[in-house]
Scaffold this active site. Sequence first.
Site, PDB file in Angstrom:
ATOM      1  N   GLY A   2       0.824  -1.192   0.000  1.00  0.00           N
ATOM      2  CA  GLY A   2       0.000   0.000   0.000  1.00  0.00           C
ATOM      3  C   GLY A   2       0.864   1.250   0.000  1.00  0.00           C
ATOM      4  O   GLY A   2       1.933   1.271  -0.617  1.00  0.00           O
ATOM      5  N   CYS A   3       0.438   2.260   0.694  1.00  0.00           N
ATOM      6  CA  CYS A   3       1.113   3.554   0.742  1.00  0.00           C
ATOM      7  C   CYS A   3       2.603   3.420   1.021  1.00  0.00           C
ATOM      8  O   CYS A   3       3.005   2.895   2.059  1.00  0.00           O
ATOM      9  CB  CYS A   3       0.464   4.410   1.823  1.00  0.00           C
ATOM     10  SG  CYS A   3       1.356   5.917   2.216  1.00  0.00           S
ATOM     11  N   PHE A   4       3.436   3.910   0.098  1.00  0.00           N
ATOM     12  CA  PHE A   4       4.874   3.747   0.308  1.00  0.00           C
ATOM     13  C   PHE A   4       5.416   4.673   1.382  1.00  0.00           C
ATOM     14  O   PHE A   4       6.473   4.417   1.944  1.00  0.00           O
ATOM     15  CB  PHE A   4       5.678   3.870  -0.984  1.00  0.00           C
ATOM     16  CG  PHE A   4       5.349   4.988  -1.931  1.00  0.00           C
ATOM     17  CD1 PHE A   4       4.796   6.184  -1.521  1.00  0.00           C
ATOM     18  CD2 PHE A   4       5.609   4.830  -3.292  1.00  0.00           C
ATOM     19  CE1 PHE A   4       4.509   7.215  -2.414  1.00  0.00           C
ATOM     20  CE2 PHE A   4       5.341   5.855  -4.200  1.00  0.00           C
ATOM     21  CZ  PHE A   4       4.785   7.046  -3.759  1.00  0.00           C
ATOM     22  N   CYS A  64       4.068   4.915   4.285  1.00  0.00           N
ATOM     23  CA  CYS A  64       3.921   4.071   5.477  1.00  0.00           C
ATOM     24  C   CYS A  64       4.938   2.942   5.477  1.00  0.00           C
ATOM     25  O   CYS A  64       5.494   2.595   6.530  1.00  0.00           O
ATOM     26  CB  CYS A  64       2.508   3.504   5.539  1.00  0.00           C
ATOM     27  SG  CYS A  64       1.205   4.762   5.612  1.00  0.00           S
ATOM     28  N   MET A  65       5.193   2.366   4.317  1.00  0.00           N
ATOM     29  CA  MET A  65       6.160   1.282   4.238  1.00  0.00           C
ATOM     30  C   MET A  65       7.565   1.776   4.559  1.00  0.00           C
ATOM     31  O   MET A  65       8.352   1.086   5.213  1.00  0.00           O
ATOM     32  CB  MET A  65       6.118   0.637   2.848  1.00  0.00           C
ATOM     33  CG  MET A  65       4.813  -0.070   2.527  1.00  0.00           C
ATOM     34  SD  MET A  65       4.481  -1.441   3.664  1.00  0.00           S
ATOM     35  CE  MET A  65       5.720  -2.615   3.132  1.00  0.00           C
TER      36      MET A  65
END
Length: 224
Positions: A59-61, A63-64
């Site tokens: 998902g959202c990079f 956050c990663m």
Amino acid sequence: MIRPIARPRPCAGRLHSLLLALLVAVAMEAGLPQALAADSPATTSTADAPAATAIFAGGCFWCMESDFDKVPGVLSTTSGYTGGSLANPTYEQVSAGGSGHIESVLVRFDPAQTSYAKLLAAFWPNIDPLTATGQFCDIGSQYRSAIFYRSPEQQRLAEASKAQLQASGRFAKPVVTEILPAGTFYPAEEYHQDYYRKNPLRYHFYRTRCGRDARLEELWGKKP
């Protein structure tokens, strides 16, 4: 289709600073090309072999990046796009869902401090492995979870890790996270790099509104 919560687009910030322990890696980063191919010399020298880099999508990079930067032994994370056929995709093209790419992160790590197996162990509790249509509030194939292996050993470890999770009985539903060969990795625009550090209030607002941590706690339990 559910319309995802829009992530605020900030102004371009300072140049993304990569933490690299080896001088040869620093030299390579100085000439980093726009596209990082799986067999590119920029990512596969004897000092920084594929075993010292990994690509994950969850998902959202933003956050990663935030999640992997907390893992001991991780030297740097780079937000980007991979898995599609369009050369040099933009954020607008990827987020629209027509480029075939997935938002992902390139993780550089020190094998003396951590291992690919430990990165896999850190990856799973930070994603929803049961949803094939996206992650959390971000809906679409461009946000689905995936592990992009860069060597036969990474493929073996990734498949074994997924099989172990499925066999653990933790989930009644199947684990749908894909395991795919790594292709060209395109770093995202500069304003996306280190977004959670450069724009902490906007980042936390997005992460909370997206329901990421609430869903992770539902799946994996409360973090210690």
